[in-house]
Design a protein around this motif. Structure first.
Motif, PDB file in Angstrom:
ATOM      1  N   ASP A 180       0.871  -1.166   0.000  1.00 32.49           N
ATOM      2  CA  ASP A 180       0.000   0.000   0.000  1.00 32.49           C
ATOM      3  C   ASP A 180       0.911   1.220   0.000  1.00 32.49           C
ATOM      4  OD1 ASP A 180      -2.659  -0.964   0.000  1.00 32.49           O
ATOM      5  OD2 ASP A 180      -2.501  -1.498   2.120  1.00 32.49           O
ATOM      6  N   PHE A 185      -5.676   5.133  -0.839  1.00 32.59           N
ATOM      7  CA  PHE A 185      -4.347   4.531  -0.776  1.00 32.59           C
ATOM      8  C   PHE A 185      -3.964   4.114  -2.184  1.00 32.59           C
ATOM      9  CE2 PHE A 185      -3.708   2.731   3.762  1.00 32.59           C
ATOM     10  CZ  PHE A 185      -2.747   3.685   4.027  1.00 32.59           C
ATOM     11  N   TRP A 226      -1.083   2.006  -4.536  1.00 32.63           N
ATOM     12  CA  TRP A 226      -0.371   0.753  -4.300  1.00 32.63           C
ATOM     13  C   TRP A 226       0.685   0.570  -5.375  1.00 32.63           C
ATOM     14  CZ3 TRP A 226      -1.164  -2.705  -8.369  1.00 32.63           C
ATOM     15  CH2 TRP A 226      -2.346  -2.537  -9.131  1.00 32.63           C
ATOM     16  N   ARG A 284      -8.248  -5.613  -6.870  1.00 29.67           N
ATOM     17  CA  ARG A 284      -7.892  -4.269  -6.409  1.00 29.67           C
ATOM     18  C   ARG A 284      -7.896  -3.288  -7.572  1.00 29.67           C
ATOM     19  NH1 ARG A 284      -4.936  -1.860  -2.088  1.00 29.67           N
ATOM     20  NH2 ARG A 284      -5.273   0.380  -2.371  1.00 29.67           N
TER      21      ARG A 284
END
Length: 331
Positions: free
Chosen positions: A128, A256, A258, A311
């Motif tokens: 992250d 966030f 990544w 994700r």
């Protein structure tokens, strides 16, 4: 012996021979048989580059071959990602990317030379990646809230830098600029080191950056932390409040980012699974975790190719909305 009996006996002999033969090694067992290239779409010295080198160093002994980092900076990670997408899908070309390279660029640029949804295999989300908002320490504000109040009261006076066009550092500041009608000037760079060099020279006032590259300058008193992105504070900077804590609680500042490994679409699944497994093992090492956290990243030890794909798909609409609202477009 009748022909039918002879055929039957021949068939049984063939089956017995096949059953007795040693099993051929699988692709996962024989891979890799030569060095693996790891493309990084940022210049040497930045946090993404350092992360790639940490993981390459740790994964190489287990794979039995070196992982060779190849920097291809430019166009917000597009050059490096395009080289990855066009490489042979044989497991010998990977890329370590920041998520914006596959998420944001498709909405910032009117045309990409590759399709991030169909021409890329998502291998492993390694970390992250929250970032810090930093400012020239000679400026009068000390917090993100004071910064927001200052630029709103002084439109057109400040310059913000970004480590690449279309990066989070670009679109998040463009979003804030649009929200506060502050008319800041955007100055894009090809990577974080040249951005910070200009900040130290007084040519850029504020920017988002990594802990690894900003911390020495904050410790020297030349730059100042204003806040961090994401829903929680960084373990590397526990005393620096989030932007959300300071009232900048819009969705873009809760986001966030990544970083992780990708491969060309069509890379054999046994190879992708092997790479993901070795990345997970590397990130479970306490020394690797310490070094990764020192960059301002949080290691992810339980990712998989499937979770990384999920994700990507979950973040896609968030980035689309952020860029639409910010108006950050490149023809």
């Amino acid at each position: 012996m009748k022909p039918a009996d002879r055929a039957r006996r021949a068939f049984c002999w063939t089956c017995a021979t096949l059953l007795a033969a040693p099993a051929l090694p699988s692709m996962a067992d024989t891979y890799p048989s030569k060095p693996v290239r790891v493309i990084v779409g940022m210049p040497p010295g930045g946090a993404t580059d350092v992360l790639a080198r940490i993981l390459a160093e740790k994964m190489a002994p287990a794979l039995g071959q070196p992982l060779v980092v190849d920097n291809k900076p430019g166009a917000g990670g597009i050059l490096g990602t395009d080289a990855l997408a066009k490489a042979a899908p044989d497991g010998y070309t990977l890329s370590l990317i920041l998520s914006g390279a596959v998420l944001g660029n498709q909405f910032v640029y009117s045309k990409l030379p590759y399709n991030p949804s169909t021409e890329i295999s998502y291998v492993y989300q390694a970390v992250d990646a929250a970032v810090v908002l930093v400012a020239d320490a000679r400026l009068p504000f000390r917090t993100a809230k004071e910064f927001a109040d200052h630029i709103q009261a002084n439109p057109g006076k400040l310059k913000y830098g970004s480590y690449s066009t279309g990066s989070y550092g670009h679109v998040a500041m463009a979003y804030l600029d649009e929200r506060l009608k502050s008319r800041m000037t955007h100055v894009p760079y090809k990577g974080e080191p040249p951005l910070l060099q200009d900040m130290l020279g007084g040519h850029v006032d504020v920017a988002f950056g990594s802990v690894a590259n900003t911390q020495p300058h904050v410790q020297s008193g030349k730059l100042r932390y204003l806040g961090v992105t994401g829903p929680r504070r960084m373990s590397a900077l526990p005393d620096v409040p989030t932007l959300v804590e300071q009232g900048l609680d819009d969705a873009p500042f809760r986001l966030f980012g990544w970083a992780g490994f990708i491969a060309p679409a069509g890379t054999p699944k046994p190879v992708v699974d092997r790479l993901a497994a070795e990345a997970s093992k590397a990130l479970q090492d306490p020394e690797v975790q310490k070094r990764v956290r020192g960059l301002g990243f949080e290691p992810v030890i339980d990712s998989t190719p499937e979770k990384t794909q999920q994700r990507y798909l979950a973040d896609l609409p968030v980035w689309k909305q952020l860029i639409e609202v910010s108006g950050a477009k490149v023809q």
